[in-house]
Design a protein around this motif. Structure first.
Motif: not given
Length: 390
Positions: A285-286, A331-333, A278-279, A282, A340, A228
């Motif tokens: 990142y959010v 949102s989603c990756a 990936r989730v 993501h 999701k 991450t």
């Protein structure tokens, strides 16, 4: 130390610096190292011609002193170009080549050929301008991690500006007949010594910069979670303790936010562990995109994150936590849109008393447990839950 000896010293410095810088460039492929390699090459080319000249070889004027004087300018130009590249400022290579050609042309004029004093009076103003540009660029840098390196560079260029300005004034007086020919030779010798000192300072700073960059990169790898990019758990103790002590000293609030991905095992089971990674990336990142520059986020567990919000009361912390939760939900990756996810969030706030980061984490964890217990995809604050119970 005579001028011939100084030329040998500069030759050794130039070759050694060129060798090290080209090896570093091949390893790192950073363009500023290539510019500095050219700067060190100018030094040893200058010194080589100087050694032949001082050893009694009869060299044509176009070779000596025209090329050595151009090489002097090349040292400053390539150092400046490297600094522009390293600090990610725009620099046109065409300007660099134009100044090199202009310097060589100036040294071929009749005025320059008349005397060494004339050549110095023509070349020194350009050298001073280039050094001032480099110093100005360094002073404007705000990178704290490289601050010591930029100070070393600044001291080198400041020293050079002082000696160049001093020599320019003294040679101007020399043209008026105030100084003798012997005094003029002493000033030329001091000029050779100055370039030796300047080369030691600047090329030493170049190597110090590379060392600092590698140290920072290694520290980043050690301090950050590989997936991450956020802080890992090893830094938790130090950073939280520091922030809480600071909050106590300044009588400010400090909040912790703990978030956990809802039903994360189902994401792994349905879409695979790659999708799960990936989730996680993501959501990190959010969360980072919703934080302020002085906030800190840590990967606390497999699918858990802990956020430290300095100088943030309970209401502001709830607002930030809710903003993150909503952004995750909406949102989603990009590379895995089907997977999701939502997050449950727990918040706790330090207000006064003896700071205890472990106790504050426990409170945030309890609030997170309540958020999951009450249906997930929601935010709960520990202090608010305690007030409700009362």
């Amino acid at each position: 130390m005579d001028i011939l000896t100084l030329n040998y010293v500069n030759l050794f410095l130039g070759i050694a610096a060129s060798f090290l810088l080209i090896l570093l460039y091949k390893q790192n492929k950073q363009l500023f190292l290539l510019y500095w390699f050219f700067a060190s090459s100018c030094l040893w080319i200058n010194s080589t011609i100087g050694i032949f000249s001082r050893s009694g070889f009869d060299l044509p004027y176009w070779l000596n002193p025209a090329i050595p004087n151009t090489c002097y300018m090349g040292i400053y130009l390539f150092l400046l170009a490297g600094l522009y590249e390293q600090t990610q400022r725009k620099f046109k290579v065409g300007w660099l080549l134009a100044i090199v050609i202009l310097t060589y042309a100036i040294n071929l004029t009749e005025l320059a050929q008349a005397s060494s004093a004339n050549r110095l009076l023509l070349n020194l103003p350009i050298s001073i301008v280039l050094n001032v540009m480099a110093l100005r660029l360094l002073i404007r840098q705000k990178n704290r991690e490289l601050r010591a390196v930029y100070i070393c560079f600044s001291m080198a260029f400041l020293f050079n500006i002082i000696q160049l300005c001093s020599r320019y004034i003294l040679f101007s007086l020399d043209l008026s007949g105030i100084f003798t020919q012997h005094s003029s030779q002493i000033m030329i010798g001091l000029g050779y010594f100055a370039i030796t000192a300047f080369s030691l300072l600047t090329f030493g700073s170049c190597l110090y910069l590379v060392y600092r960059q590698q140290h920072i990169a290694l520290q980043h790898i050690a301090d950050r979670d590989a997936l991450t990019g956020v802080f890992n758990r090893w830094l938790l103790n130090e950073k939280l303790q520091t922030e809480l002590q600071r909050s106590q000293r300044l009588k400010q609030c400090c909040s912790l936010v703990m978030l956990d991905i809802d039903h994360f095992k189902q994401v792994n089971d349905l879409y695979g562990h790659v999708a799960g990674d990936r989730v996680i990336a993501h959501i990190a990142y959010v969360a980072q995109s919703e934080l302020r520059g002085y906030d800190s986020i840590f990967r606390y567990g497999g699918e858990e994150f802990l956020i430290c919000l300095p100088n943030t009361d309970s209401q502001a912390a709830l607002h930030i936590a809710e903003r993150i939760r909503i952004q995750v939900e909406q949102s989603c990756a990009i590379d895995c849109p089907q997977a999701k996810a939502t997050v449950s969030v727990g918040v706790s706030t330090y207000t006064d008393g003896e700071p205890d980061w472990q106790h504050l984490i426990t409170q945030a964890d309890n609030a997170l447990y309540q958020a999951k217990k009450q249906g997930r995809n929601q935010t709960q604050h520990y202090q608010h839950l305690v007030t409700q119970d009362l």
